[in-house]
Write an enzyme that holds these catalytic residues in place. Structure first.
Site, PDB file in Angstrom:
ATOM      1  N   ILE A 182       0.788  -1.231   0.166  1.00 38.38           N
ATOM      2  CA  ILE A 182      -0.084  -0.110   0.101  1.00 38.38           C
ATOM      3  C   ILE A 182       0.832   1.187   0.027  1.00 38.38           C
ATOM      4  CG2 ILE A 182      -1.801   1.329   1.429  1.00 38.38           C
ATOM      5  CD1 ILE A 182      -2.908  -1.333   2.262  1.00 38.38           C
ATOM      6  N   HIS A 206       0.984   4.699   1.396  1.00 38.39           N
ATOM      7  CA  HIS A 206       0.225   5.353   2.408  1.00 38.39           C
ATOM      8  C   HIS A 206      -0.080   6.905   2.204  1.00 38.39           C
ATOM      9  CE1 HIS A 206      -0.660   1.473   4.585  1.00 38.39           C
ATOM     10  NE2 HIS A 206       0.674   1.447   4.670  1.00 38.39           N
ATOM     11  N   LYS A 237      -5.676  -4.250  15.847  1.00 37.61           N
ATOM     12  CA  LYS A 237      -5.549  -3.551  14.726  1.00 37.61           C
ATOM     13  C   LYS A 237      -6.592  -4.313  13.741  1.00 37.61           C
ATOM     14  CE  LYS A 237      -2.922  -1.076  12.260  1.00 37.61           C
ATOM     15  NZ  LYS A 237      -1.909  -0.558  11.484  1.00 37.61           N
ATOM     16  N   ARG A 283       7.885  -7.884  10.224  1.00 35.89           N
ATOM     17  CA  ARG A 283       7.984  -6.231  10.379  1.00 35.89           C
ATOM     18  C   ARG A 283       8.898  -6.137  11.043  1.00 35.89           C
ATOM     19  NH1 ARG A 283       2.297  -7.895  10.248  1.00 35.89           N
ATOM     20  NH2 ARG A 283       1.504  -6.154  11.290  1.00 35.89           N
ATOM     21  N   SER A 336       6.025  -0.913   8.484  1.00 33.00           N
ATOM     22  CA  SER A 336       5.331  -1.361   7.129  1.00 33.00           C
ATOM     23  C   SER A 336       5.114  -0.010   6.131  1.00 33.00           C
ATOM     24  CB  SER A 336       3.924  -1.974   7.550  1.00 33.00           C
ATOM     25  OG  SER A 336       3.217  -1.072   8.297  1.00 33.00           O
ATOM     26  N   CYS A 367       2.348 -24.079 -16.476  1.00 37.31           N
ATOM     27  CA  CYS A 367       3.693 -23.637 -17.132  1.00 37.31           C
ATOM     28  C   CYS A 367       4.707 -23.823 -16.332  1.00 37.31           C
ATOM     29  CB  CYS A 367       3.297 -21.943 -16.975  1.00 37.31           C
ATOM     30  SG  CYS A 367       3.299 -21.296 -15.361  1.00 37.31           S
TER      31      CYS A 367
END
Lengths: 467, 408
Positions: A60, A62, A261, A322, A348, A453
């Protein structure tokens, strides 16, 4: 252009050695490489750039809306967001400005949204909007039942972390930096600058930058500092097949509460949907395995956020570590007397902040006595596009007409052509493993994981893509 | 985009089902019949099954031999095979597809499309097997191609996950590559194969079979160093190995079907079809292991030929049928195909799968509480074909509710 992975290291002293070729180390190397008089070494223990936290995160870009106001991290994320956004556009790093929704599932979370909007204001991000359930479900029709509202953060974006790291490394190497892979730093001692003992012999440098990520505390101690301890915090993530992509339009973020979180659901630029991460504090800096408990917990939470996601195939489960330091901020510290800068505790947000961290660190090195010399802007690079929001080679009639290899698909799930694999193998920082090739092309990254593949891709990797 | 190029029938996938459909269509004078194959060679999965079990009793063949036979038959009949060409997506309506190949992008407008995109094994990630992500993790499909098509080195000690027919084929490929089979591991109480094959493997080739055993973790950084398994009694062990092969657990390769908005059957995850193999999108038929992952190549080929019959009727003006009455299964049955009953369709038998072994089960067919049919079947094992006749179709009320098949 020098990339080495074996053999002895050059014995002429470098001006700067950067330890760690993650996204931060590569960004610093690129920034320093703007100064052509400097001799720069980027030293990496593993066989590729971006092999640690940089390859296994939530991808992401941020805005920094939820950073702790006034911290170094808040400033560098804000600056880095603007810098990387512009750099991505000129370099061809895929970015999609999908925006984020912090979804409130209970009254406590709903009550927290205005405070988060106010915090965003203090972080100089005024564009957040509170949404009621009607508008929330209009934006995300597949969201599970029971959401009470959301905070919309339109600037939150998704980005390709692999291409970002690789673009920095490519530009640094083309501008003259030396990238030494498979070079684990074992000891450091002061001897007319720094003398690094590595798994590939010794290397000398006048200035040293510690961008060793999870191992930054170990290197810091070797230089006599006890400033912080890195506790690896494992984040397991589930990657869902591209067929799940229509289920979600924004990054769906949890509202942070006292209880923790929570997890996010986010699209990726490759067209997948991520679910995660877990947050497990560990001791082992190599514990990048997934666990049955972890994936089960994620699926349980995902079922509430986006029930239909559970019906789609998981194409990968990965776990990133992290670099948690128990501090609310980055640990970027200059030790001018030692000609040494620590770049620790880059959490992060490091991907977003990378270019701003690089500029900040360069300033610290200059303050510490490094004569940067004149600036020469490096040649722009154009990276191969791995993003679904931009034309891929198989979609480009002009490219295929010029070179039919771009119309010859090898990896069918991800629609990767022989031409792209050939280009990656011949690139400035070529892959040294099939995983490295995957991060450069998406080959073998799809739902079949090589059933169709895998052998053909390995054949190209091992015996070369020339017919 | 270029102007659409017209063909009469476009077949997507040159495996047994697609090749058999193309051969019959071309032979019957359906006009320009074109087969798209994204791989460089036709034959589908059969082209890398370098073992017997293909063809007929009188003409036994290996997979590659069977692939060549079907390819020749389709070409001789006049079908055009285009390898290295991928069908990407659909135009807004009708049997019209966009494609890409070395010659560039193209739009192909067909009067009818036969989807025969086949099936694949679910890999380690989809099975949510925990652990690290080392090298040395295969599916049977990748393993067979690595060994039989490219002669690649695969490792020295392999654990094979599964004990169905395909698992034994995978074990054979491991041995052919000069590597040792550490064990076949299955969570089921016995092997999902014929007793003779299981006995030959155990006694003749000394392949250990661990029943009631689950792989709980992959170990190793860089290269696989072992797999942790849990036995029925809760004990865990590490089997040291550098290679692991996840076998079976086939699913339809249904991307193109989904992109086309075709109604999928919730059990098979392939397109919902009746016995004449019409999908929910007019002009689009489906055949082979896209419908039922997986049946033997011969079943797929026969189904391709049956789809060709329906295509010929459609090209001759037979209208597209109504969706028909859905057929669903009750646990422990997993799925049934075909999974629609349409009045005019041929009475082709159904294939089913069970989740657990069933000893001489009786299959019951109900509609709205009314018993339509009951039939005793031989003992059924997971991952092995279980069939059900179609004589009861005439008793289905076309305006009634879903037909339900259960095992007792």
């Amino acid at each position: 252009m020098t990339v080495t992975a074996a053999g002895p290291l050059p014995q002429t002293p470098y001006d700067v050695a950067i330890v760690g070729a993650g996204v931060v180390g590569c960004a610093i190397a690129r920034e320093l490489a703007r100064h052509p008089r400097l001799r720069i070494a980027l030293v990496e223990a593993q066989d590729d750039v971006g092999q640690g936290t940089s390859k296994a995160n939530t991808a992401i870009l941020h805005t920094g809306f939820d950073a702790t106001p006034g911290t170094l991290e808040a400033r560098l994320v804000r600056e880095g967001y603007a810098r990387l956004g512009a750099y991505a556009a000129e370099t061809g790093i895929p970015v999609e400005r999908v925006g984020a929704l912090l979804v409130a599932w209970d009254e406590e979370q709903l009550a927290a949204l205005p405070r988060l909007a106010e915090k965003a204001q203090r972080n100089a991000y005024p564009d957040t909007v509170l949404l009621g359930p009607g508008e929330l479900y209009a934006r995300e029709p597949h969201l599970g039942p029971g959401a009470l509202g959301a905070l919309h953060v339109p600037g939150e974006s998704i980005i390709c972390p692999w291409t970002t790291t690789l673009a920095y490394a490519t530009q640094a190497v083309r501008a003259g930096a030396d990238l030494h892979l498979n070079t684990a730093v074992q000891h450091v001692r002061a001897a007319d600058g720094h003398l690094l003992t590595t798994s590939r012999g010794t290397l000398r440098a006048r200035h040293l930058v510690n961008a060793a990520g999870l191992h930054a505390d170990t290197l810091d101690r070797a230089l006599g500092h006890e400033d912080f301890t890195v506790t690896p915090r494992r984040g397991q993530l589930l990657v869902h097949d591209k067929l799940a992509r229509p289920l979600v339009r924004h990054i769906l973020l949890p509202v942070p509460t006292a209880l923790g979180k929570g997890v996010l659901v986010a699209p990726t630029v490759y067209g997948n949907v991520l679910l995660g991460p877990t947050a497990e504090d560990l001791d082992d800096k190599r514990a990048t395995g997934s666990t049955a408990d972890g994936t089960a917990a994620l699926r349980e939470q995902g079922r509430r956020i986006l029930p239909a996601l559970l019906e789609e195939e998981v194409t990968a489960v990965y776990a990133g570590l992290r670099a948690a330091t128990g501090q609310e901020d980055y640990r970027i510290t200059a030790h001018p007397g030692q000609a040494y800068v620590t770049v620790g505790g880059i959490r992060s947000t490091g991907l977003t902040a990378s270019l701003a961290i690089a500029a900040h660190v360069t300033g610290l090195l200059a303050d510490g006595g490094l004569d940067l010399g004149p600036v020469r802007e490096p040649e722009p690079v154009t990276m191969p596009n791995l993003g679904e929001a931009f034309p891929r080679p198989y979609q480009r009639a002009d490219l295929i007409a010029a070179d039919p290899e771009y119309g010859t698909l090898v990896c069918h799930c991800e629609r990767v052509s022989r031409g792209e694999i050939r280009d990656a193998l011949a690139s400035t920082v070529p892959p040294r493993s099939l995983d490295g090739l995957r991060r450069r092309t998406r080959a073998r990254a799809g739902r079949c994981q090589g059933f169709f593949c895998g052998a053909a891709v390995r054949e190209l990797f091992e015996r070369g893509a020339r017919p | 985009m270029t102007a659409p190029r017209p063909v009469d029938v476009l077949v997507v996938g040159a495996g047994p089902a697609g090749l058999a459909a193309a051969a019959r269509l071309a032979a019957a004078g359906a006009g320009r019949v074109e087969v798209l194959e994204r791989e460089t060679r036709p034959g589908g999965v059969a082209r890398h099954c370098a073992h017997g079990g293909f063809g007929t009793w009188t003409h036994p063949l290996t997979g590659p031999g069977y692939a060549r036979l079907l390819t020749r038959a389709a070409e001789r009949a006049g079908a055009t095979l285009r390898t290295g060409v991928t069908a990407l997506d659909w135009a807004a309506a009708g049997p019209v597809l966009t494609t890409v190949g070395p010659g560039g992008p193209e739009t192909v407008e067909a009067r009818a499309v036969v989807l025969a995109t086949g099936a694949r094994e679910r890999p380690r990630a989809a099975r949510l097997v925990p652990g690290t992500r080392p090298a040395g993790v295969y599916t049977t499909g990748e393993l067979q191609q690595a060994v039989h098509l490219f002669g690649q080195h695969i490792g020295t000690r392999a654990v094979v996950v599964g004990a169905s027919d395909v698992s034994y084929a995978a074990a054979g490929t491991v041995r052919a590559a000069g590597a040792e089979v550490v064990a076949l591991v299955t969570e089921h109480p016995r092997a999902q194969t014929g007793r003779a094959r299981a006995r030959t493997a155990r006694l003749g080739h000394r392949l250990p079979l661990l029943t009631g055993t689950t792989v709980t973790e992959l170990l190793g950084h860089g290269r696989l160093s072992g797999v942790r398994v849990r036995h029925r009694d809760g004990r865990t062990t590490v089997l040291p190995c550098d290679t692991v092969v996840f076998t079976g657990d086939f699913v339809p390769d249904h991307e193109l079907a989904r992109r086309g908005g075709l109604t999928l059957d919730p059990g098979t995850r392939g397109p919902a079809v009746g016995a004449a193999l019409h999908t929910s999108r007019p002009g689009v038929f489906a055949a082979g292991n896209l419908l039922h992952a997986v049946e033997p190549a011969g079943t797929a080929a026969r189904e391709g030929a049956r789809a060709a019959g329906a295509v010929l009727d459609f090209l001759a003006g037979t209208p597209w049928p109504d969706p028909g009455v859905p057929v669903a299964v009750e646990a422990p049955l997993r799925w049934i195909a075909p999974n629609r009953v349409t009045p005019a369709a041929p009475q082709a038998r159904h294939v089913l799968r069970t989740r657990i072994p069933l000893t001489r089960p009786v299959l019951y067919v109900h509609q709205d509480g009314r018993l339509l049919h009951r039939e005793r079947r031989p003992t059924a094992l997971p991952d092995r074909t279980l069939t059900l006749g179609a004589r009861w179709h005439e008793r289905v009320d076309p305006r009634g509710g879903e037909v339900r098949v259960s095992a007792g």
